[in-house]
Each structure stands twice: as structure tokens, then as C-alpha cells.
Design an enzyme around this catalytic site. Structure first.
Site, PDB file in Angstrom:
ATOM      1  N   THR A  54      33.681  65.288 -82.123  1.00  0.00           N
ATOM      2  CA  THR A  54      34.074  64.016 -82.725  1.00  0.00           C
ATOM      3  C   THR A  54      34.618  64.180 -84.145  1.00  0.00           C
ATOM      4  N   GLN A  61      37.247  66.035 -87.133  1.00  0.00           N
ATOM      5  CA  GLN A  61      38.706  66.193 -87.234  1.00  0.00           C
ATOM      6  C   GLN A  61      39.214  67.308 -86.305  1.00  0.00           C
ATOM      7  N   ARG A  75      24.019  59.470 -82.347  1.00  0.00           N
ATOM      8  CA  ARG A  75      24.202  58.737 -83.598  1.00  0.00           C
ATOM      9  C   ARG A  75      24.003  57.251 -83.330  1.00  0.00           C
ATOM     10  N   ASP A  82      22.197  68.328 -80.140  1.00  0.00           N
ATOM     11  CA  ASP A  82      22.315  68.591 -81.569  1.00  0.00           C
ATOM     12  C   ASP A  82      22.246  70.110 -81.769  1.00  0.00           C
ATOM     13  N   LEU A 121      32.391  74.156 -83.574  1.00  0.00           N
ATOM     14  CA  LEU A 121      32.958  73.463 -84.744  1.00  0.00           C
ATOM     15  C   LEU A 121      31.947  72.527 -85.399  1.00  0.00           C
ATOM     16  N   ALA A 133      29.151  70.970 -87.587  1.00  0.00           N
ATOM     17  CA  ALA A 133      28.564  71.380 -88.869  1.00  0.00           C
ATOM     18  C   ALA A 133      28.358  70.174 -89.775  1.00  0.00           C
ATOM     19  N   SER A 180      29.697  69.460 -92.774  1.00  0.00           N
ATOM     20  CA  SER A 180      30.872  70.161 -93.292  1.00  0.00           C
ATOM     21  C   SER A 180      31.285  69.733 -94.695  1.00  0.00           C
ATOM     22  N   THR A 199      34.764  79.764 -92.862  1.00  0.00           N
ATOM     23  CA  THR A 199      35.460  78.978 -93.878  1.00  0.00           C
ATOM     24  C   THR A 199      35.798  79.786 -95.128  1.00  0.00           C
ATOM     25  N   GLU A 236      35.370  78.711 -97.936  1.00  0.00           N
ATOM     26  CA  GLU A 236      34.291  78.412 -98.889  1.00  0.00           C
ATOM     27  C   GLU A 236      33.410  79.657 -99.072  1.00  0.00           C
ATOM     28  N   TYR A 239      26.370  75.011 -98.577  1.00  0.00           N
ATOM     29  CA  TYR A 239      27.257  75.030 -97.392  1.00  0.00           C
ATOM     30  C   TYR A 239      27.858  76.427 -97.213  1.00  0.00           C
ATOM     31  N   LYS A 269      27.231  78.941 -94.075  1.00  0.00           N
ATOM     32  CA  LYS A 269      28.370  79.388 -93.267  1.00  0.00           C
ATOM     33  C   LYS A 269      28.494  80.915 -93.259  1.00  0.00           C
ATOM     34  N   HIS A 313      42.019  72.436 -94.244  1.00  0.00           N
ATOM     35  CA  HIS A 313      43.054  71.814 -93.422  1.00  0.00           C
ATOM     36  C   HIS A 313      42.742  70.341 -93.231  1.00  0.00           C
TER      37      HIS A 313
HETATM   38  P1  NAP Z   1      34.094  67.248 -89.558  1.00  0.00           P
HETATM   39  O1  NAP Z   1      35.275  66.351 -89.370  1.00  0.00           O
HETATM   40  O2  NAP Z   1      33.108  66.946 -90.611  1.00  0.00           O
HETATM   41  O3  NAP Z   1      33.341  67.334 -88.143  1.00  0.00           O
HETATM   42  C1  NAP Z   1      32.071  67.889 -88.031  1.00  0.00           C
HETATM   43  C2  NAP Z   1      31.574  67.684 -86.610  1.00  0.00           C
HETATM   44  O4  NAP Z   1      30.261  68.281 -86.498  1.00  0.00           O
HETATM   45  C3  NAP Z   1      31.408  66.221 -86.187  1.00  0.00           C
HETATM   46  O5  NAP Z   1      31.794  66.071 -84.839  1.00  0.00           O
HETATM   47  C4  NAP Z   1      29.920  66.004 -86.332  1.00  0.00           C
HETATM   48  O6  NAP Z   1      29.409  64.989 -85.473  1.00  0.00           O
HETATM   49  C5  NAP Z   1      29.403  67.350 -85.865  1.00  0.00           C
HETATM   50  N1  NAP Z   1      28.019  67.587 -86.261  1.00  0.00           N
HETATM   51  C6  NAP Z   1      27.456  67.406 -87.479  1.00  0.00           C
HETATM   52  N2  NAP Z   1      26.157  67.711 -87.443  1.00  0.00           N
HETATM   53  C7  NAP Z   1      25.875  68.093 -86.175  1.00  0.00           C
HETATM   54  C8  NAP Z   1      24.701  68.507 -85.511  1.00  0.00           C
HETATM   55  N3  NAP Z   1      23.530  68.593 -86.153  1.00  0.00           N
HETATM   56  N4  NAP Z   1      24.773  68.828 -84.199  1.00  0.00           N
HETATM   57  C9  NAP Z   1      25.953  68.738 -83.538  1.00  0.00           C
HETATM   58  N5  NAP Z   1      27.100  68.336 -84.107  1.00  0.00           N
HETATM   59  C10 NAP Z   1      27.067  68.026 -85.420  1.00  0.00           C
HETATM   60  O7  NAP Z   1      34.578  68.747 -89.802  1.00  0.00           O
HETATM   61  P2  NAP Z   1      36.003  69.430 -89.483  1.00  0.00           P
HETATM   62  O8  NAP Z   1      36.849  69.288 -90.676  1.00  0.00           O
HETATM   63  O9  NAP Z   1      36.469  68.984 -88.164  1.00  0.00           O
HETATM   64  O10 NAP Z   1      35.572  70.963 -89.428  1.00  0.00           O
HETATM   65  C11 NAP Z   1      35.218  71.579 -88.184  1.00  0.00           C
HETATM   66  C12 NAP Z   1      34.453  72.855 -88.471  1.00  0.00           C
HETATM   67  O11 NAP Z   1      35.269  73.745 -89.225  1.00  0.00           O
HETATM   68  C13 NAP Z   1      33.197  72.681 -89.302  1.00  0.00           C
HETATM   69  O12 NAP Z   1      32.274  73.636 -88.866  1.00  0.00           O
HETATM   70  C14 NAP Z   1      33.630  72.998 -90.718  1.00  0.00           C
HETATM   71  O13 NAP Z   1      32.540  73.430 -91.475  1.00  0.00           O
HETATM   72  C15 NAP Z   1      34.642  74.091 -90.452  1.00  0.00           C
HETATM   73  N6  NAP Z   1      35.725  74.232 -91.428  1.00  0.00           N
HETATM   74  C16 NAP Z   1      36.483  73.162 -91.768  1.00  0.00           C
HETATM   75  C17 NAP Z   1      37.556  73.323 -92.645  1.00  0.00           C
HETATM   76  C18 NAP Z   1      38.434  72.171 -93.038  1.00  0.00           C
HETATM   77  O14 NAP Z   1      39.143  72.286 -94.031  1.00  0.00           O
HETATM   78  N7  NAP Z   1      38.461  71.080 -92.259  1.00  0.00           N
HETATM   79  C19 NAP Z   1      37.834  74.592 -93.165  1.00  0.00           C
HETATM   80  C20 NAP Z   1      37.044  75.680 -92.767  1.00  0.00           C
HETATM   81  C21 NAP Z   1      36.000  75.490 -91.878  1.00  0.00           C
HETATM   82  P3  NAP Z   1      29.389  63.412 -85.913  1.00  0.00           P
HETATM   83  O15 NAP Z   1      30.792  62.921 -85.660  1.00  0.00           O
HETATM   84  O16 NAP Z   1      28.395  62.845 -84.992  1.00  0.00           O
HETATM   85  O17 NAP Z   1      29.000  63.386 -87.346  1.00  0.00           O
HETATM   86  O1  G4F Z   2      38.226  68.036-100.167  1.00  0.00           O
HETATM   87  P1  G4F Z   2      37.019  68.743-100.651  1.00  0.00           P
HETATM   88  O2  G4F Z   2      35.729  68.016-100.575  1.00  0.00           O
HETATM   89  O3  G4F Z   2      36.973  70.112 -99.828  1.00  0.00           O
HETATM   90  P2  G4F Z   2      36.216  71.502-100.076  1.00  0.00           P
HETATM   91  O4  G4F Z   2      35.037  71.348-100.928  1.00  0.00           O
HETATM   92  O5  G4F Z   2      37.235  72.500-100.479  1.00  0.00           O
HETATM   93  O6  G4F Z   2      35.687  71.824 -98.604  1.00  0.00           O
HETATM   94  C1  G4F Z   2      36.520  71.662 -97.441  1.00  0.00           C
HETATM   95  O7  G4F Z   2      37.205  72.864 -97.211  1.00  0.00           O
HETATM   96  C2  G4F Z   2      36.374  74.004 -96.890  1.00  0.00           C
HETATM   97  C3  G4F Z   2      37.305  75.189 -96.687  1.00  0.00           C
HETATM   98  O8  G4F Z   2      37.526  75.822 -97.933  1.00  0.00           O
HETATM   99  C4  G4F Z   2      35.604  73.664 -95.619  1.00  0.00           C
HETATM  100  F1  G4F Z   2      34.853  74.724 -95.254  1.00  0.00           F
HETATM  101  C5  G4F Z   2      34.730  72.446 -95.869  1.00  0.00           C
HETATM  102  O9  G4F Z   2      34.058  72.106 -94.651  1.00  0.00           O
HETATM  103  C6  G4F Z   2      35.624  71.275 -96.267  1.00  0.00           C
HETATM  104  O10 G4F Z   2      36.431  70.935 -95.159  1.00  0.00           O
HETATM  105  O11 G4F Z   2      37.223  69.219-102.154  1.00  0.00           O
HETATM  106  C7  G4F Z   2      38.347  69.946-102.543  1.00  0.00           C
HETATM  107  C8  G4F Z   2      38.352  70.104-104.066  1.00  0.00           C
HETATM  108  C9  G4F Z   2      37.016  70.594-104.663  1.00  0.00           C
HETATM  109  O12 G4F Z   2      37.287  71.551-105.650  1.00  0.00           O
HETATM  110  C10 G4F Z   2      36.432  69.359-105.294  1.00  0.00           C
HETATM  111  O13 G4F Z   2      35.582  69.606-106.414  1.00  0.00           O
HETATM  112  O14 G4F Z   2      38.578  68.813-104.649  1.00  0.00           O
HETATM  113  C11 G4F Z   2      37.700  68.654-105.727  1.00  0.00           C
HETATM  114  N1  G4F Z   2      37.496  67.217-105.986  1.00  0.00           N
HETATM  115  C12 G4F Z   2      37.801  66.594-107.149  1.00  0.00           C
HETATM  116  N2  G4F Z   2      37.445  65.298-107.061  1.00  0.00           N
HETATM  117  C13 G4F Z   2      36.963  66.329-105.141  1.00  0.00           C
HETATM  118  C14 G4F Z   2      36.923  65.112-105.822  1.00  0.00           C
HETATM  119  N3  G4F Z   2      36.503  66.468-103.885  1.00  0.00           N
HETATM  120  C15 G4F Z   2      36.022  65.355-103.276  1.00  0.00           C
HETATM  121  N4  G4F Z   2      35.602  65.472-102.006  1.00  0.00           N
HETATM  122  N5  G4F Z   2      35.951  64.149-103.912  1.00  0.00           N
HETATM  123  C16 G4F Z   2      36.391  63.969-105.190  1.00  0.00           C
HETATM  124  O15 G4F Z   2      36.300  62.876-105.739  1.00  0.00           O
END
Ligand code: NAP
Ligand code: G4F
Length: 323
Positions: A11, A13, A36, A59, A81, A83, A85, A126, A128, A150, A154, A180
Site C-alpha cells: 500500500t 508508494q 489498520r 505485519d 518493501l 517499513a 520508512s 536505502t 540512508e 532508520y 536498514k 525516489h
Molecule cells: P512508504 O510509502 O512509506 O510505504 C511503506 C509501506 O510499508 C506501506 O505499505 C506500509 O503500510 C508498510 N508497512 C509499514 N509498517 C509495516 C509493518 N509493520 N508490517 C507490514 N507493512 C508495514 O515507503 P516507500 O517510499 O514506498 O518505500 C518502500 C520501501 O523502500 C521501504 O522499505 C523504504 O524504507 C525503502 N526505501 C524507500 C526510498 C524512497 O525514497 N522512497 C528509498 C530507499 C529505500 P501502511 O500503508 O499500512 O502504512
Molecule cells: O523527504 P525526506 O523526509 O527524505 P529522507 O530523509 O531523505 O528519506 C527518504 O529517502 C531515503 C533514501 O535516502 C529513504 F530510505 C527513506 O525511506 C525516505 O524515503 O527528507 C529529505 C531532506 C532531509 O535532509 C530533511 O532534513 O529534506 C530535509 N527537510 C527539510 N525540511 C525536510 C523538511 N524533510 C521533511 N520530510 N520535512 C521537512 O519539513
């Protein structure tokens, strides 16, 4: 026979985009979804695939539930996927983050090891994990230095994936994905917070945008491109780890400028720096080298930051105009 896939985090992104990609390729897609109290399927509806998934309740913190999902789905491919997150929340929920993002990975790997050792496994690692970066351009050989609970959780998930591959011969790959985004991005992440706010300001529904560290730099790509890399990793004969990134880094400040300019606004007129959004420890800059993914998987990003932000602004304009 069509292939079977199991996705945790369906569910979210990436889960939604990946499910669409796999359905388009003819897979039977199973999604493990945690219980949920509110509706979490809006992304699946936006992509028109809500009715095409087999839903399995579970879960990641619950090893038995993960095992049951694997036994029921009998997946050829398992994409982990799910987390907690959001980096910011990981300081407030460090233990939940560790259990779900760290131990949850072991639950997936163990379920495969015991009940379905031929299943190929993808772990959502990630950028991160690079945190306090040890090289200007990060690739698969760059040492890790996580800066948040986090990132630490990870990193455990990443190494346990490598370990199960090396210990038990599982086809377990880890995608080290850089940030992304998309119109389906959660509103708490900075890109979507900015595109949503810019549109609301344009429509007179909001007066200001409050952000933290706008000097932070991220390597931002489009989630739709990145889920293709996940799938490609599991199509290889040999499991491995890959960085997935664009190779371009941009400040939060410049990303704001791009979003507001699409609406003929100047972000400086509305931006308020709010200490509440600064993090206890920051990842100042991320910049990925996806050369290995290009060489081995034939993967390259297709979407520029400008067109990504335009896509997100347009989607928010459509949504918010209907409210
Ligand atoms: P997201 O939109 O926050 O989605 C997270 C998903 O995990 C949701 O479906 C959420 O379910 C589910 N979830 C949370 N807690 C859970 C639990 N206890 N048991 C089972 N499912 C659970 O994250 P995303 O951006 O799609 O990212 C997907 C994965 O890639 C994550 O592992 C994230 O850490 C990793 N990642 C993301 C990025 C990025 O930039 N997007 C980059 C690197 C790695 P609900 O909808 O019910 O909350
Ligand atoms: O969009 P962010 O919250 O993403 P962040 O922390 O980079 O994490 C995302 O990317 C990771 C991959 O590198 C994933 F693993 C993780 O799950 C997630 O998808 O923040 C991006 C940047 C940070 O430096 C933060 O401090 O934006 C800065 N920022 C500044 N003002 C803010 C804000 N971030 C958020 N969320 N909200 C603010 O108001």
C-alpha cells in the site's frame, strides 16, 4: 503458468507502482497488508489496480504472519518493501523501526529459507545507510555510516540479506535505492510536502510553507523508474546488490524553487524555516553512482527532477482543486 509475487509494503508508494508493473507483466500479485483502522488503499485505486491483488493480512513484526503469507502465496519473487520508512519518525519510534525495518527482513528471509527456498528475495535497502558519507559519489563499495535509527535498522536488514545469500545460497538481492518520489509519495516527505503546499498557496488555501534544513542535498528520481530496477534484479541468474540513483544531487531549496516556479510563484515569498523540522542528526548530501545497475541490469533513470516535480505539482493541482 503465470509467476506469483508477494509484496510487503503493497500500500506504500513503491508497492503500488511495483504491483502495477508486475500485473502488467502477467504476475499474480499477493500483497501482505498490516491491519489498520483507516483505509490505506488510495494509491492502488489511483493506479486502477485495487481489485487485481490477492490481499494477505500480516505485519512484518509477526514472523508467523510472514510465514503464512509465504506458504499461501508460494511466490516466485518476494519483494520486501514494508517499513517504517519516514526517517524523522525513527527518532520517536526507534524500537518499532528496528523491529519492522530490521528484524522484519529476517522474518521474510527465514520464511523463505524454511518453506520456499527457491523464492527470489528483494530487500529495499536505502542510501540512508551511507548517512555521513564516506565518499563524494556513493556506490556498492562505499562504507556505510547511518545517521538515524532508520538508517541503522536498514543496515541490519541489508547485511542480513547479504548473509542469508552467502550462508544459505538464497537468491536474495538488495537494492540500495536513493530517494525516489512520485505523485503517490507520502505527504510527510519533503518533495510532496512542497508540491502540495505550493498548490495550496496558489489556490489561496494555505499561506506559508514551513521547512527545516533546506541546504540538504538529495539524489531524487522517479519511483516508477526505480521499481523497474527492483524487478530487473530478480531476473538475474545471480543475486547481488545494486545502487539505484540518478547521479544528480539537488538542494531542498532548489527543489522548492522548481515546484513554485511551475505555478509562477517565488518560494522565497512563502518559506518559513522552522526548527521543529530539523533532525537530531542530518544526512547533508547524497549522490549515487548507478554504474553497476546500468552495466549489469541495463537500467537507467528516465525522468528528470524537473519533470518529476512537474508531474507531482500537476497531480496535486488535480486533487486539491476537487476538494
Ligand atoms: P512508504 O510509502 O512509506 O510505504 C511503506 C509501506 O510499508 C506501506 O505499505 C506500509 O503500510 C508498510 N508497512 C509499514 N509498517 C509495516 C509493518 N509493520 N508490517 C507490514 N507493512 C508495514 O515507503 P516507500 O517510499 O514506498 O518505500 C518502500 C520501501 O523502500 C521501504 O522499505 C523504504 O524504507 C525503502 N526505501 C524507500 C526510498 C524512497 O525514497 N522512497 C528509498 C530507499 C529505500 P501502511 O500503508 O499500512 O502504512
Ligand atoms: O523527504 P525526506 O523526509 O527524505 P529522507 O530523509 O531523505 O528519506 C527518504 O529517502 C531515503 C533514501 O535516502 C529513504 F530510505 C527513506 O525511506 C525516505 O524515503 O527528507 C529529505 C531532506 C532531509 O535532509 C530533511 O532534513 O529534506 C530535509 N527537510 C527539510 N525540511 C525536510 C523538511 N524533510 C521533511 N520530510 N520535512 C521537512 O519539513
Amino acid at each position: 503458468m503465470s509467476k506469483s509475487a508477494l509484496i510487503t509494503g503493497l500500500t506504500g508508494q513503491d508497492g503500488a507502482y511495483l504491483a502495477k508493473l508486475l500485473l502488467d507483466k502477467g504476475y499474480r500479485v499477493h500483497g501482505m497488508v498490516a491491519r489498520r483502522s483507516t483505509d490505506t488503499r488510495w494509491r492502488l485505486r489511483e493506479l486502477g489496480i485495487e481489485g487485481d491483488i490477492v490481499y494477505l493480512e500480516g505485519d512484518l513484526a509477526d514472523a508467523c504472519a510472514v510465514q503464512r503469507a509465504v506458504i499461501k502465496a508460494k511466490p516466485d519473487e518476494f519483494y520486501n518493501l514494508g517499513a517504517q520508512s519516514f526517517v524523522g519518525s525513527s527518532w520517536d519510534q526507534p524500537v518499532t523501526t528496528a523491529v519492522v525495518d530490521g528484524l522484519g527482513v529476517t522474518h521474510g528471509l527465514e520464511a523463505i529459507r524454511q518453506f520456499s527456498p527457491e523464492t527470489r528475495f528483494y530487500q529495499a535497502s536505502t542510501s540512508e545507510m551511507f548517512g555521513l558519507i564516506q565518499a563524494e559519489l556513493q556506490d556498492e563499495n562505499t562504507p556505510f555510516y547511518p545517521r538515524s535509527p532508520y538508517g541503522v535498522a536498514k543496515l541490519y536488514g541489508h547485511w542480513i540479506t547479504v548473509n542469508y545469500r552467502e550462508s544459505f545460497g538464497l537468491h536474495a538481492s538488495s537494492g540500495i535505492l536513493f530517494n525516489h518520489e512520485s505523485p503517490l509519495r507520502g505527504i510527510e516527505f519533503v518533495t510532496r510536502k512542497v508540491t502540495d503546499a505550493a498548490v495550496r498557496i496558489k489556490l489561496g488555501k494555505q499561506k506559508e510553507l514551513r521547512l527545516g534544513n533546506i541546504d540538504a542535498k538529495r539524489d531524487w528520481g522517479f519511483a516508477g523508474d526505480y521499481v523497474e530496477a527492483m524487478w530487473l534484479m530478480l531476473q538475474q541468474d545471480k543475486a547481488d546488490d545494486y545502487v539505484v540513483a540518478t547521479g544528480i544531487t539537488t538542494t531542498v531549496r532548489d527543489m522548492c524553487r522548481i515546484a513554485f516556479e511551475h505555478l509562477d510563484l517565488n518560494y522565497e515569498d512563502y518559506l518559513v524555516i522552522d526548527p521543529a523540522f530539523f533532525r537530531p542528526a542530518e544526512v547533508e548530501v547524497l549522490l549515487g553512482n548507478a554504474g553497476k545497475a546500468e552495466r549489469v541490469l541495463g537500467w537507467k533513470p528516465k525522468t528528470s527532477l524537473d519533470s518529476l516535480i512537474q508531474m507531482m505539482v500537476d497531480a496535486d493541482l488535480r486533487r486539491i482543486s476537487k476538494e
